[in-house]
Design a protein around this motif. Sequence first.
Motif, mmCIF file in Angstrom:
data_model
loop_
_atom_site.group_PDB
_atom_site.id
_atom_site.type_symbol
_atom_site.label_atom_id
_atom_site.label_comp_id
_atom_site.label_asym_id
_atom_site.label_seq_id
_atom_site.Cartn_x
_atom_site.Cartn_y
_atom_site.Cartn_z
ATOM 1 N N UNK A 46 0.827 -1.215 0.000
ATOM 2 C CA UNK A 46 0.000 0.000 0.000
ATOM 3 C C UNK A 46 0.860 1.263 0.000
ATOM 4 N N UNK A 47 1.974 1.233 0.729
ATOM 5 C CA UNK A 47 2.865 2.402 0.794
ATOM 6 C C UNK A 47 3.599 2.634 -0.514
ATOM 7 N N UNK A 48 3.759 1.599 -1.258
ATOM 8 C CA UNK A 48 4.462 1.748 -2.540
ATOM 9 C C UNK A 48 3.595 2.440 -3.592
ATOM 10 N N UNK A 49 2.316 2.529 -3.406
ATOM 11 C CA UNK A 49 1.417 3.163 -4.380
ATOM 12 C C UNK A 49 1.445 4.688 -4.165
ATOM 13 N N UNK A 50 1.881 5.480 -5.228
ATOM 14 C CA UNK A 50 1.970 6.962 -5.154
ATOM 15 C C UNK A 50 1.271 7.577 -6.375
ATOM 16 N N UNK B 28 -6.739 18.947 -5.464
ATOM 17 C CA UNK B 28 -5.498 18.156 -5.451
ATOM 18 C C UNK B 28 -4.827 18.241 -4.098
ATOM 19 N N UNK B 29 -4.823 19.410 -3.526
ATOM 20 C CA UNK B 29 -4.206 19.572 -2.195
ATOM 21 C C UNK B 29 -4.935 18.731 -1.153
ATOM 22 N N UNK B 30 -6.284 18.690 -1.329
ATOM 23 C CA UNK B 30 -7.066 17.869 -0.374
ATOM 24 C C UNK B 30 -6.672 16.384 -0.491
ATOM 25 N N UNK B 31 -6.541 15.965 -1.756
ATOM 26 C CA UNK B 31 -6.147 14.568 -1.982
ATOM 27 C C UNK B 31 -4.756 14.308 -1.456
ATOM 28 N N UNK B 32 -3.888 15.262 -1.612
ATOM 29 C CA UNK B 32 -2.522 15.066 -1.107
ATOM 30 C C UNK B 32 -2.519 14.954 0.417
ATOM 31 N N UNK B 33 -3.362 15.735 1.018
ATOM 32 C CA UNK B 33 -3.430 15.660 2.493
ATOM 33 C C UNK B 33 -3.979 14.300 2.922
ATOM 34 N N UNK B 34 -5.002 13.838 2.162
ATOM 35 C CA UNK B 34 -5.545 12.508 2.498
ATOM 36 C C UNK B 34 -4.481 11.423 2.353
ATOM 37 N N UNK C 286 -1.299 11.772 2.485
ATOM 38 C CA UNK C 286 -0.269 11.938 3.497
ATOM 39 C C UNK C 286 -0.716 11.319 4.815
ATOM 40 N N UNK C 287 -1.985 11.617 5.148
ATOM 41 C CA UNK C 287 -2.509 11.055 6.401
ATOM 42 C C UNK C 287 -2.589 9.509 6.332
ATOM 43 N N UNK C 288 -2.971 9.011 5.142
ATOM 44 C CA UNK C 288 -3.050 7.551 4.969
ATOM 45 C C UNK C 288 -1.698 6.905 5.142
ATOM 46 N N UNK D 102 -0.559 4.120 7.819
ATOM 47 C CA UNK D 102 0.022 2.824 7.450
ATOM 48 C C UNK D 102 1.388 2.632 8.071
ATOM 49 N N UNK D 103 2.168 3.681 8.103
ATOM 50 C CA UNK D 103 3.498 3.597 8.715
ATOM 51 C C UNK D 103 3.378 3.284 10.188
ATOM 52 N N UNK D 104 2.387 3.877 10.817
ATOM 53 C CA UNK D 104 2.168 3.628 12.251
ATOM 54 C C UNK D 104 1.755 2.158 12.465
ATOM 55 N N UNK D 105 0.856 1.669 11.586
ATOM 56 C CA UNK D 105 0.410 0.264 11.708
ATOM 57 C C UNK D 105 1.563 -0.694 11.448
ATOM 58 N N UNK D 106 2.411 -0.286 10.529
ATOM 59 C CA UNK D 106 3.549 -1.145 10.226
ATOM 60 C C UNK D 106 4.462 -1.283 11.426
ATOM 61 N N UNK D 107 4.670 -0.180 12.108
ATOM 62 C CA UNK D 107 5.520 -0.203 13.304
ATOM 63 C C UNK D 107 4.904 -1.101 14.368
ATOM 64 N N UNK D 108 3.572 -0.948 14.534
ATOM 65 C CA UNK D 108 2.898 -1.768 15.530
ATOM 66 C C UNK D 108 2.990 -3.258 15.185
ATOM 67 N N UNK D 109 2.831 -3.602 13.896
ATOM 68 C CA UNK D 109 2.911 -4.996 13.462
ATOM 69 C C UNK D 109 4.303 -5.571 13.693
#
Length: 576
Positions: free
Chosen positions: A271-275, A306-312, A314-316, A320-327
């Motif tokens: 999921x993180x690889x998708x940009x 576009x800025x709204x999508x970028x913020x979304x 970024x938050x996503x 995911x990074x947080x979940x990855x750390x927890x996993x």
Amino acid sequence: MRLIRLSSNMNSFHTIEFKDGLNLIIGKQANPDDKSLDKTYNGVGKSLLIYILHFCLGSNKIAPFEEKIPGWEFTLEFSIDGELYTSVRNTTNQSKIFLNGEKLTLAKFRSIMLEKVFGVTEKINNLTFNTLFPRFIRRDRESYVTYDAFIKNEQEYSKVLNNSFLLGLETEFVTEKQRLRTLFRQTKELKTNIEEDPIIREHFNNNEDTEIEILDLEDNIERLKNELTEFKIAANYKDIEKEADEKHYQLKELENKRTLINNSIKHINKSLEIKPDLSEKKVINLYNQAQIEVPEMVVKKMEEAINFQKNLLKNRNKRLASEKIKNHDKLKETEELIEVVGKELDKALRYLNTHGALEDYNALNKKLNDMQTKLERLNEYQEILRTYKKKLKDVQSDFNTQNNETDNYIENIQDLLEDIMTTFRDLSKTFYEKKPGGIKVINNDGDNTIRFDIIAKIQDDSSDGVNEVKIFCFDMTILLLKQNHKFEFLFHDSRLFGNMDPRQRYSLLKLAYEKVNSEGLQYIATINEDIILSFKDLMTEEEYKNIIEDSTRLVLTDESDKSKLLGIQVDMDYNK
């Protein structure tokens, strides 16, 4: 033993007074010229007389007596060594017999008579009063077929035993061969049964090759003993076994959890690889290429979107990074648990591999005991077979030894054998001067129960009448030898004379008359009148008077029922 008087409680019975010397009971036709079929010598009581004598001397029950003449009581007076005896027996109560007024069972009567007449005090199977006395009073039709068969359906062993006894031969040789032969046969049969009977084989848990199975059992027993020596019993074996099962289950659960965590991390990484490319310039260029002018306001709105999508995004990515750390933390924790649980499981399994439960120890012990029991049974089976094989060899050895001893015995009794031979030969010469005869006693070393072959022979003894002469000579030989008996009489039925020619009949009665008178004995015979008439012309008047007239004790005729032995008409079938 000599006969004195035969009487009955019934007045119609014709009492017979026996005398020393020759005694004749004659069957006569009242009217010889009467050719009626119902007028005959048969049925007047000649053969019945012999049955009555057997009856008074303790024979087995005679059923026709009870059926045809119930309540009849017969009394026989006789002497033994000069002492008088009286036997009384009733046709209705045949199980009892009176001897000199004393009420006895048949068995007791026979025992007393066996001792008094034959001197036998110890029991010898097949040698009894009832097997011996019929040799002086042949009774049944079958008794007149061969010289050595006195009793209907008598077995060969019994025949040889009794005849040997009365000829003065040592009966121990007869009984010992029968014992050894019987023992050999029984032992062989038992051995065969053990070897072949499936039930016995199953009992011993036996199979085709016992020796090999014994060796296998001994090897397995030794192995089990070593296992039991090295066996360590764990008192808490079951608890540790339960703990190992639980650790094994826990380890499986942790491994499944680790797999799930790894799969979750893989999905996050993907999921993180998708940009996605969301720049406004790229959108405007698309419009320009379409030659469409984009209004300023639209451009502004696009930038905001576009800025709204970028913020979304970024938050996503941040989530995911947080979940990855927890996993990763969970994965580390799970792997640590897997290592701990794995070590605990390995420890429990190592313990279980070097220890056993008490039940396992007992199971091994039971298996060992079962094998030892089976081994004992198989060894017992083998020992029994070895015992039987040895027994068979021992019996065979004894058998051969007795054969040799019998040969020596016969060599040592030549005087007795000569006496037997001479007595029979002198009698037979009266009938056939030119036909040598005699009795030979031969050791029978065959695989049977017969110890002696007692062979009475008269040359051309297959001719008519010769067999009957041989019967007379054999019986008279036993009487004259006086070996092992105190019988002083011999009794023959009229059927003995049936096949003889007149000269043989004459010679027989003359010889009997001379022998019994010179020896102080009795010869008793039932005889038909026509038989006497057949040789009357061969006799002098003096001979006829002495041998026939003076020797006649009773005349039975067909004139009426009263002139018959019982004084009544009775038809009896003794073969029932």
